[in-house]
Design a protein around this motif. Structure first.
Motif, PDB file in Angstrom:
ATOM      1  N   GLY A  14      46.743  41.890  36.987  1.00  0.00           N
ATOM      2  CA  GLY A  14      46.491  42.847  38.062  1.00  0.00           C
ATOM      3  C   GLY A  14      45.512  43.944  37.682  1.00  0.00           C
ATOM      4  O   GLY A  14      45.400  44.955  38.368  1.00  0.00           O
ATOM      5  N   LYS A  15      44.776  43.734  36.597  1.00  0.00           N
ATOM      6  CA  LYS A  15      43.844  44.753  36.126  1.00  0.00           C
ATOM      7  C   LYS A  15      42.719  44.991  37.123  1.00  0.00           C
ATOM      8  O   LYS A  15      42.483  46.123  37.556  1.00  0.00           O
ATOM      9  CB  LYS A  15      43.246  44.338  34.780  1.00  0.00           C
ATOM     10  CG  LYS A  15      44.274  44.042  33.723  1.00  0.00           C
ATOM     11  CD  LYS A  15      43.634  43.634  32.415  1.00  0.00           C
ATOM     12  CE  LYS A  15      42.846  42.330  32.492  1.00  0.00           C
ATOM     13  NZ  LYS A  15      43.696  41.142  32.695  1.00  0.00           N
ATOM     14  N   SER A  16      42.031  43.905  37.493  1.00  0.00           N
ATOM     15  CA  SER A  16      40.910  44.060  38.422  1.00  0.00           C
ATOM     16  C   SER A  16      41.390  44.612  39.751  1.00  0.00           C
ATOM     17  O   SER A  16      40.709  45.430  40.375  1.00  0.00           O
ATOM     18  CB  SER A  16      40.210  42.719  38.641  1.00  0.00           C
ATOM     19  OG  SER A  16      39.712  42.237  37.420  1.00  0.00           O
ATOM     20  N   THR A  17      42.561  44.170  40.181  1.00  0.00           N
ATOM     21  CA  THR A  17      43.094  44.657  41.446  1.00  0.00           C
ATOM     22  C   THR A  17      43.321  46.172  41.383  1.00  0.00           C
ATOM     23  O   THR A  17      43.001  46.888  42.330  1.00  0.00           O
ATOM     24  CB  THR A  17      44.410  43.935  41.783  1.00  0.00           C
ATOM     25  OG1 THR A  17      44.173  42.529  41.755  1.00  0.00           O
ATOM     26  CG2 THR A  17      44.911  44.334  43.150  1.00  0.00           C
TER      27      THR A  17
ATOM     28  N   HIS B  39      39.470  41.967  27.467  1.00  0.00           N
ATOM     29  CA  HIS B  39      40.359  41.084  26.725  1.00  0.00           C
ATOM     30  C   HIS B  39      40.070  41.181  25.238  1.00  0.00           C
ATOM     31  O   HIS B  39      40.645  40.460  24.441  1.00  0.00           O
ATOM     32  CB  HIS B  39      40.178  39.626  27.186  1.00  0.00           C
ATOM     33  CG  HIS B  39      40.777  39.371  28.517  1.00  0.00           C
ATOM     34  ND1 HIS B  39      42.118  39.197  28.698  1.00  0.00           N
ATOM     35  CD2 HIS B  39      40.237  39.292  29.753  1.00  0.00           C
ATOM     36  CE1 HIS B  39      42.383  39.005  29.981  1.00  0.00           C
ATOM     37  NE2 HIS B  39      41.251  39.060  30.635  1.00  0.00           N
TER      38      HIS B  39
ATOM     39  N   HIS C 193      52.060  37.712  47.455  1.00  0.00           N
ATOM     40  CA  HIS C 193      51.923  37.762  46.011  1.00  0.00           C
ATOM     41  C   HIS C 193      51.679  39.209  45.595  1.00  0.00           C
ATOM     42  O   HIS C 193      50.701  39.819  46.007  1.00  0.00           O
ATOM     43  CB  HIS C 193      50.768  36.873  45.566  1.00  0.00           C
ATOM     44  CG  HIS C 193      50.503  36.960  44.113  1.00  0.00           C
ATOM     45  ND1 HIS C 193      51.298  36.339  43.177  1.00  0.00           N
ATOM     46  CD2 HIS C 193      49.561  37.631  43.412  1.00  0.00           C
ATOM     47  CE1 HIS C 193      50.837  36.614  41.967  1.00  0.00           C
ATOM     48  NE2 HIS C 193      49.783  37.400  42.084  1.00  0.00           N
TER      49      HIS C 193
ATOM     50  N   ASN D 231      45.598  37.342  31.718  1.00  0.00           N
ATOM     51  CA  ASN D 231      44.936  36.933  32.964  1.00  0.00           C
ATOM     52  C   ASN D 231      45.910  37.048  34.128  1.00  0.00           C
ATOM     53  O   ASN D 231      47.065  36.664  34.010  1.00  0.00           O
ATOM     54  CB  ASN D 231      44.455  35.486  32.889  1.00  0.00           C
ATOM     55  CG  ASN D 231      43.298  35.324  31.934  1.00  0.00           C
ATOM     56  OD1 ASN D 231      43.365  34.592  30.973  1.00  0.00           O
ATOM     57  ND2 ASN D 231      42.234  36.040  32.181  1.00  0.00           N
ATOM     58  N   GLY D 232      45.398  37.597  35.228  1.00  0.00           N
ATOM     59  CA  GLY D 232      46.236  37.683  36.420  1.00  0.00           C
ATOM     60  C   GLY D 232      47.246  38.810  36.387  1.00  0.00           C
ATOM     61  O   GLY D 232      48.111  38.906  37.252  1.00  0.00           O
TER      62      GLY D 232
ATOM     63  N   ASP E 182      40.168  42.362  51.068  1.00  0.00           N
ATOM     64  CA  ASP E 182      40.949  42.168  49.855  1.00  0.00           C
ATOM     65  C   ASP E 182      40.103  41.728  48.674  1.00  0.00           C
ATOM     66  O   ASP E 182      40.641  41.386  47.628  1.00  0.00           O
ATOM     67  CB  ASP E 182      42.037  41.107  50.089  1.00  0.00           C
ATOM     68  CG  ASP E 182      43.312  41.741  50.621  1.00  0.00           C
ATOM     69  OD1 ASP E 182      43.405  42.983  50.594  1.00  0.00           O
ATOM     70  OD2 ASP E 182      44.208  41.004  51.064  1.00  0.00           O
ATOM     71  N   SER E 183      38.794  41.704  48.854  1.00  0.00           N
ATOM     72  CA  SER E 183      37.924  41.178  47.805  1.00  0.00           C
ATOM     73  C   SER E 183      38.362  39.743  47.476  1.00  0.00           C
ATOM     74  O   SER E 183      38.985  39.100  48.316  1.00  0.00           O
ATOM     75  CB  SER E 183      37.995  42.089  46.585  1.00  0.00           C
ATOM     76  OG  SER E 183      37.177  41.602  45.557  1.00  0.00           O
TER      77      SER E 183
HETATM   78  N1  LIG Z   1      41.596  38.877  46.835  1.00  0.00           N
HETATM   79  C1  LIG Z   1      42.715  38.286  46.402  1.00  0.00           C
HETATM   80  N2  LIG Z   1      43.447  37.545  47.243  1.00  0.00           N
HETATM   81  C2  LIG Z   1      44.576  36.969  46.832  1.00  0.00           C
HETATM   82  N3  LIG Z   1      45.069  37.050  45.599  1.00  0.00           N
HETATM   83  C3  LIG Z   1      44.385  37.780  44.699  1.00  0.00           C
HETATM   84  C4  LIG Z   1      43.181  38.430  45.052  1.00  0.00           C
HETATM   85  N4  LIG Z   1      42.711  39.092  43.975  1.00  0.00           N
HETATM   86  C5  LIG Z   1      43.589  38.849  42.993  1.00  0.00           C
HETATM   87  N5  LIG Z   1      44.593  38.066  43.412  1.00  0.00           N
HETATM   88  C6  LIG Z   1      45.741  37.630  42.603  1.00  0.00           C
HETATM   89  O1  LIG Z   1      46.368  38.771  42.085  1.00  0.00           O
HETATM   90  C7  LIG Z   1      46.693  38.597  40.711  1.00  0.00           C
HETATM   91  C8  LIG Z   1      46.017  39.661  39.880  1.00  0.00           C
HETATM   92  O2  LIG Z   1      44.636  39.425  39.872  1.00  0.00           O
HETATM   93  P1  LIG Z   1      43.611  40.341  39.073  1.00  0.00           P
HETATM   94  O3  LIG Z   1      42.256  39.841  39.365  1.00  0.00           O
HETATM   95  O4  LIG Z   1      43.883  41.773  39.369  1.00  0.00           O
HETATM   96  O5  LIG Z   1      44.018  40.028  37.572  1.00  0.00           O
HETATM   97  P2  LIG Z   1      43.322  40.517  36.237  1.00  0.00           P
HETATM   98  O6  LIG Z   1      44.347  41.253  35.469  1.00  0.00           O
HETATM   99  O7  LIG Z   1      42.064  41.224  36.501  1.00  0.00           O
HETATM  100  O8  LIG Z   1      43.065  39.130  35.536  1.00  0.00           O
HETATM  101  P3  LIG Z   1      41.810  38.649  34.655  1.00  0.00           P
HETATM  102  O9  LIG Z   1      42.123  39.059  33.262  1.00  0.00           O
HETATM  103  O10 LIG Z   1      41.850  37.166  34.803  1.00  0.00           O
HETATM  104  O11 LIG Z   1      40.579  39.264  35.189  1.00  0.00           O
HETATM  105  C9  LIG Z   1      46.282  37.181  40.382  1.00  0.00           C
HETATM  106  O12 LIG Z   1      47.419  36.373  40.492  1.00  0.00           O
HETATM  107  C10 LIG Z   1      45.282  36.814  41.431  1.00  0.00           C
HETATM  108  O13 LIG Z   1      45.333  35.439  41.706  1.00  0.00           O
END
Ligand SMILES: Nc1ncnc2c1ncn2[C@@H]1O[C@H](COP(=O)(O)OP(=O)(O)OP(=O)(O)O)[C@@H](O)[C@H]1O
Ligand SMILES: [Mg+2]
Lengths: 337, 265
Positions: free
Chosen positions: A60-63, A212, A35, A57-58, B261-262
């Protein structure tokens, strides 16, 4: 200050079907579902900039934040923060940055806030005098004094966020990452947090804020980066977004009596009146730079008796939709990727 | 060296933070701790009668066997008293608990290891030390400054070997990514075998205890102290083995952190 090139993160999740036979097969030949959370983004943030990092949501911001802070190792791409590779030079990088994840605390759960901060003082090796001076600086803006003797697990969400912010800023970092710093806060706490973030900006701290909440963006940031499905779809000044895409506000009314055909467009030029689920419900969509919510209520009161109302602020999701719809594409073609 | 002292000082503060939390704010936990320590100490009384029955094993005298046993118990005691957090690593990894630890200027491994304290460690450490004290007067060693120094160095090395094994086996969680089934527990159970001279086991078991190097926690260092032929010669290298084990476990942990990977929300 922050430079990222081709930043990519592919998460690999074990694709393990249920059942014993399948488990054994998985052991022999593991299968994974891949993914892509962040798909090759380029980002350059200068000293003193305050950047809002937004997306659904999802997205990829937190990532992204986890990669920029050195928590997660990127699958591909280069990162430099204050000239350092955050994953390789973890300790040196840690002294430059402050991090807050609104969803979780870094405070020691069973200790009073004071003890948590003291432990961080030791970990960052902050001299006692600097530490005291720093607490004095943070005190008036975060109202720490009342929180210091309280156990972390007994803090309210708003209090916890303030204490966590103090923890993140204790060592006076040059770059601060805030992942949803206002999540779950009530209006007062949110305003206080925004005020604090504005002050923080004024000290020249580089800020990257994930949120958000459009209010956070407008009040604190001057630049906005919009992420969707791991790609940057917009990177430019907040004002452009604010003026063009985030104008519509909606007030949803519940009226005392059925009131078919009510229309405020003559009272409020440019507004649209939309019928609700039943005849007692009606919504008014208006440009928030032209009318105030108070005007709308006053106008409605001239036509009907209002029992209840709720206000919908423009949301990030609307903004993202409109970026895709090309609402801003013609205006700023070079900014849209 | 100054750096190591600074790290150790901060480590101690983290442990004391946990102790404070339990003592002052978690009276419920405190009562459980006291109860478990009391039962363990009561066990010691029982054990002393058992030890009177320990036979000589091959060319190992009774008190030499007890010496090995005591070193392993001491290592386990210190391990759980000061480094209990090692056993929570899988939990940290699977719950994304390393996030904040990764952005602090302090080794992540040590933050995890010092995050909690195993109360049972106290009674084990006391038992180990008491047995060593008694055994010291019964074994055939000419105690002088040099032999005492050597014995202490061997003991510390044994503790470090045990620690490195715990860290390394728990570090596999970075690869396994499941909070429950951990090889760390299996390795720890194997550690019980290392409480006796490995000469009592079949070749296979011996090989396992040498490869995992559990035999360097008690058997080999004791062999060196008591001058037991080849085993004693190997035992003289215990401090080097300990250094290598720590370096290896540390590198393994660093490699693991690249896989962290957190968690998503
Ligand atoms: N540790 C992980 N292992 C597997 N998949 C992950 C992991 N962290 C995030 N993901 C997936 O990667 C994608 C991006 O996640 P992320 O947390 O970066 O989104 P986000 O933009 O911060 O969303 P939100 O607004 O909900 O916080 C999502 O589909 C999530 O399910
Ligand atoms: Mg997020």
């Amino acid at each position: 200050m922050i430079e990222a090139r081709g930043l990519t993160k592919v998460f690999r999740r074990a694709d393990k079907p249920p059942g014993l036979a399948a488990s054994v097969r998985h052991l022999v030949r593991p299968r994974y579902a891949e993914h892509t959370a962040v798909a090759g983004i380029d980002l350059s943030i200068g000293a003193g900039e305050a950047v809002a990092y937004v997306g659904p949501n999802g997205a990829g911001k937190s990532t992204t934040v986890k990669m920029l802070t050195g928590i997660v190792h990127p699958t591909a791409g280069e990162i430099r923060v204050c000239g350092l590779d955050p994953h390789r030079n973890r300790h040196a990088n840690a002294r430059n940055i402050g991090v807050l994840f609104g969803q979780r605390t870094q405070l020691w759960w069973d200790l009073p806030v004071r003890d948590s901060l003291a432990l961080l003082r030791d970990i960052y090796r902050i001299p006692e005098r600097r530490y005291r001076a720093r607490l004095d600086e943070l005190e008036p803006v975060l109202g720490l004094a009342g929180l210091l003797p309280v156990l972390a697990r007994k803090l309210s969400l708003g209090q916890r966020m303030r204490a966590d912010l103090a923890a993140a800023l204790l060592h006076d970092p040059r770059v601060v990452y805030l992942d949803e710093p206002t999540i779950g806060l009530d209006v007062t706490a949110r305003d206080a947090m925004r005020g604090f973030l504005r002050d923080l900006r004024r000290t020249g701290t580089t800020l990257m804020i994930t949120t958000h909440d459009l209010g956070d963006i407008e009040e604190v940031c001057d630049r906005i980066v919009i992420l969707d499905a791991g790609r940057i779809i917009y990177d430019g000044p907040v004002t452009a977004i604010k003026d063009r895409l985030a104008r519509d506000r909606a007030v949803h009314f519940t009226l005392a009596d059925a009131c078919p055909g009510v229309d405020l467009s003559t009272d409020l030029p440019g507004s649209r009146t939309v019928a609700g689920e039943d005849e007692r419900r009606v919504s008014v969509v208006f440009d928030r730079f032209v009318h105030g919510a108070g005007d709308v209520l006053a106008a409605m009161a001239r036509h009907a008796r209002v029992v209840d109302l709720s206000i919908d602020e423009p949301s990030i999701d609307d903004v993202v939709r409109r970026v895709y719809a090309g609402a801003i594409g013609d205006a700023l073609p070079d900014r849209v990727r | 060296m100054r750096e190591a002292a600074a790290l150790a000082r901060i480590y101690l503060r983290m442990l004391l933070g946990y102790v404070r939390a339990v003592l002052e704010y978690r009276t419920d936990a405190l009562i459980l701790v006291l109860a478990s320590v009391l039962t363990q100490l009561a066990g010691i009384v029982f054990l002393t009668t058992v030890f009177a029955q320990v036979p000589a094993l091959g060319d190992w005298q009774r008190w030499e066997v007890i010496w090995i046993f005591a070193m392993v118990v001491l290592a386990e005691g210190i391990g759980s008293l000061c480094f209990e957090g090692t056993w929570h690593l899988a939990l940290y990894i699977n719950l994304g608990g390393l996030d904040y630890l990764m952005v602090r200027p302090y080794p992540v491994a040590l933050q995890v290891m010092g995050s909690t304290l195993g109360p049972n460690g106290f009674s084990n450490a006391v038992l180990g030390l008491a047995l060593l004290g008694v055994a010291a007067t019964r074994v055939d060693v000419d105690w002088g400054p040099v032999t005492v120094g050597w014995a202490v160095l061997l003991m510390l090395s044994g503790v470090l070997v045990k620690l490195a094994i715990s860290l390394a086996s728990n570090t596999t969680a970075f690869w396994l990514r499941s909070p429950s089934s951990s090889p760390a527990g299996t390795v720890h159970t194997l550690g019980d075998l290392a409480r006796y001279p490995i000469t009592v086991y079949s070749t296979g078991v011996r090989a396992v205890l040498v490869v995992i190097p559990l035999a360097f926690v008690g058997y080999f260092p004791a062999a060196s102290l008591f001058g037991k032929g080849t085993a004693g010669t190997i035992g003289a290298f215990t401090p080097l083995v300990a250094a290598a084990c720590i370096a290896g476990a540390w590198a393994y942990f660093r490699a693991g952190m690249r896989r962290y990977d957190s968690v998503g929300n």
